[in-house]
Design a protein around this motif. Structure first.
Motif, PDB file in Angstrom:
ATOM      1  N   ARG A 218     -61.356  73.366  -9.974  1.00 57.82           N
ATOM      2  CA  ARG A 218     -59.889  73.314  -9.955  1.00 57.82           C
ATOM      3  C   ARG A 218     -59.391  72.481  -8.783  1.00 57.82           C
ATOM      4  O   ARG A 218     -58.385  71.766  -8.903  1.00 57.82           O
ATOM      5  CB  ARG A 218     -59.300  74.734  -9.881  1.00 57.82           C
ATOM      6  N   GLN A 219     -60.083  72.571  -7.656  1.00 55.11           N
ATOM      7  CA  GLN A 219     -59.726  71.746  -6.499  1.00 55.11           C
ATOM      8  C   GLN A 219     -59.861  70.268  -6.846  1.00 55.11           C
ATOM      9  O   GLN A 219     -58.976  69.458  -6.530  1.00 55.11           O
ATOM     10  CB  GLN A 219     -60.650  72.104  -5.330  1.00 55.11           C
ATOM     11  N   ASP A 220     -60.958  69.905  -7.489  1.00 60.34           N
ATOM     12  CA  ASP A 220     -61.163  68.505  -7.887  1.00 60.34           C
ATOM     13  C   ASP A 220     -60.071  68.063  -8.865  1.00 60.34           C
ATOM     14  O   ASP A 220     -59.557  66.936  -8.774  1.00 60.34           O
ATOM     15  CB  ASP A 220     -62.541  68.331  -8.531  1.00 60.34           C
ATOM     16  N   LEU A 221     -59.723  68.948  -9.810  1.00 63.69           N
ATOM     17  CA  LEU A 221     -58.681  68.623 -10.780  1.00 63.69           C
ATOM     18  C   LEU A 221     -57.335  68.436 -10.100  1.00 63.69           C
ATOM     19  O   LEU A 221     -56.570  67.517 -10.444  1.00 63.69           O
ATOM     20  CB  LEU A 221     -58.595  69.742 -11.829  1.00 63.69           C
ATOM     21  N   LEU A 222     -57.035  69.291  -9.131  1.00 64.82           N
ATOM     22  CA  LEU A 222     -55.772  69.189  -8.396  1.00 64.82           C
ATOM     23  C   LEU A 222     -55.633  67.819  -7.757  1.00 64.82           C
ATOM     24  O   LEU A 222     -54.584  67.166  -7.866  1.00 64.82           O
ATOM     25  CB  LEU A 222     -55.703  70.292  -7.330  1.00 64.82           C
ATOM     26  N   TYR A 223     -56.691  67.367  -7.096  1.00 64.99           N
ATOM     27  CA  TYR A 223     -56.627  66.066  -6.428  1.00 64.99           C
ATOM     28  C   TYR A 223     -56.622  64.914  -7.423  1.00 64.99           C
ATOM     29  O   TYR A 223     -55.948  63.900  -7.216  1.00 64.99           O
ATOM     30  CB  TYR A 223     -57.788  65.918  -5.449  1.00 64.99           C
TER      31      TYR A 223
END
Length: 394
Positions: A225-230
């Motif tokens: 989710r962190q990767d998707l956010l960025y």
């Protein structure tokens, strides 16, 4: 009588019931009970309904209380019938569980696996965004719609036309105003904002986004989710002053996390948040995301009582405390104090009438010892987020 139903974490059906009735002539109230469907149901609890200027009779007030409680339950994962209960994988804000992920306190650490994800903890208004009915919705934790963030809605329109299946999870905040929490809240919570109040919100309110959920892929881990956010949101946030990507940092050991936490405190944040990297977004209280906020109590001499401004005009908003006169303070904190006086805001528990009386009779408070709750000492030798809890009576 009205009965609502939900499924608990063990898959069991629980029910909650409410009814309006009297205990004696013309004294109405609400009776509530809850328990397992087909199992043990708790004894009813009675709450008296007292008439007021809006509802002149006890019965009218009781009926209002009943409807309000039903609405609240329907916003917290209860349903009209057992057949309406949705499974966890399709329960999502605001059609299912409105609050999203609820963080545990950072206490039991045995289950933590490093590397983990750490972020500075914000202290403001919970907010999540969705795309429904062709527009952006900004909601509170209880699924009410935020009404004073039109500029944020407009900034998100382009993003949501490209990603309508995304939920953005974060807070309405502005770190430049971190020491004016009450002022921010008075702006953020307006339900019928005037043009001037909308303009004030536009000047200060930002959407700090710290998590993201893809409704088409609910199994993404915190790291994913962190990767998707960025990858899909960061570009939009960079293009708008009112949008902030509030990402997490990888900490490889508990020592690294301790250091990160201390730096977050030194930077003026309320604390920190730790996420276990390989866990999905869970729509309930969840020990895989923990909030860490140190709290200390000490007693200091009250030197003055300060009147509030704006909506706090006419009531006590702060007290000035003398740090040289203290009782019960952590020895390590005494050694690094570097100021003589400091203002402390009001902790939860003081109501409007109490604060009005405090200002009117402030001479009765000056010179007494106040119990102050605070979150440690800043790098500048001041109490971090001091709050006035009570008067010492002995």
């Amino acid at each position: 009588m009205k009965t609502l139903y939900k499924k608990d974490s063990k898959g069991r059906i629980r029910q909650w019931s409410i009814r309006v009735d009297t205990i004696i002539d013309n004294v109405y109230g609400i009776f509530t009970s809850d328990g397992l469907q087909g199992g043990k149901i708790k004894d009813e609890i009675f709450k008296e309904a007292k008439p007021n200027n809006q509802r002149k009779t006890s019965k009218a007030q009781a009926e209002f209380m009943m409807e309000a409680d039903i609405t609240k339950k329907l916003r917290s994962n209860y349903f009209e019938t057992v057949e309406d209960i949705k499974e966890d994988e399709i329960l999502f804000m605001p059609t299912g569980c409105p609050s999203g992920m609820v963080w545990e306190e950072w206490k039991d650490k045995k289950h933590i696996v490093y590397p983990a994800l750490a972020s500075a903890k914000l202290d403001s208004s919970k907010m999540y965004s969705t795309w429904r009915d062709g527009r952006v919705f900004l909601n509170t934790r209880s699924a009410k719609e935020h009404m004073n963030f039109r500029h944020i809605e407009e900034a998100l329109e382009e993003f949501y036309k490209a990603y309508p299946n995304i939920v953005l999870d974060g807070e309405a905040y502005n770190h430049e105003y971190a020491d004016r929490f009450e002022d921010l809240q008075s702006i953020f919570r307006k339900q019928n904002p005037t043009d001037s109040q909308r303009e004030a919100s536009k000047e200060v309110a930002k959407f700090y986004v710290y998590d993201i959920v893809d409704l088409n892929n609910l199994d993404l881990t915190a790291s994913e989710r962190q990767d998707l956010l960025y990858s899909i949101f960061n570009g939009y946030s960079n293009a708008h002053d009112c949008l902030v990507t509030w990402g997490s940092y990888t900490v490889k050991t508990e020592l690294e996390y301790d250091q990160f936490h201390e730096k977050s405190m030194d930077d003026g944040f309320e604390g920190s948040v730790l996420k276990i990297s390989d866990q999905p977004y869970v729509q309930r209280k969840n020990k895989n995301v923990m909030k860490r906020k140190p709290k200390f109590d000490c007693e200091f001499l009250i030197m003055n009582v300060i009147e509030g401004e704006g909506t706090n005009k006419g009531i006590a908003a702060k007290v000035v405390i003398g740090l040289a006169t203290h009782y019960g303070m952590n020895a390590g904190h005494i050694d690094v104090l570097a100021t003589v006086t400091q203002e402390a805001g009001m902790a939860k528990g003081w109501n409007h009438d109490m604060l009005r009386e405090m200002l009117k009779n402030k001479a009765d408070y000056i010179g007494k010892m106040a119990t102050i709750e605070y979150g440690g000492i800043t790098a500048y030798g001041k109490l971090r987020f001091p709050k006035f809890k009570a008067i010492r009576t002995d």
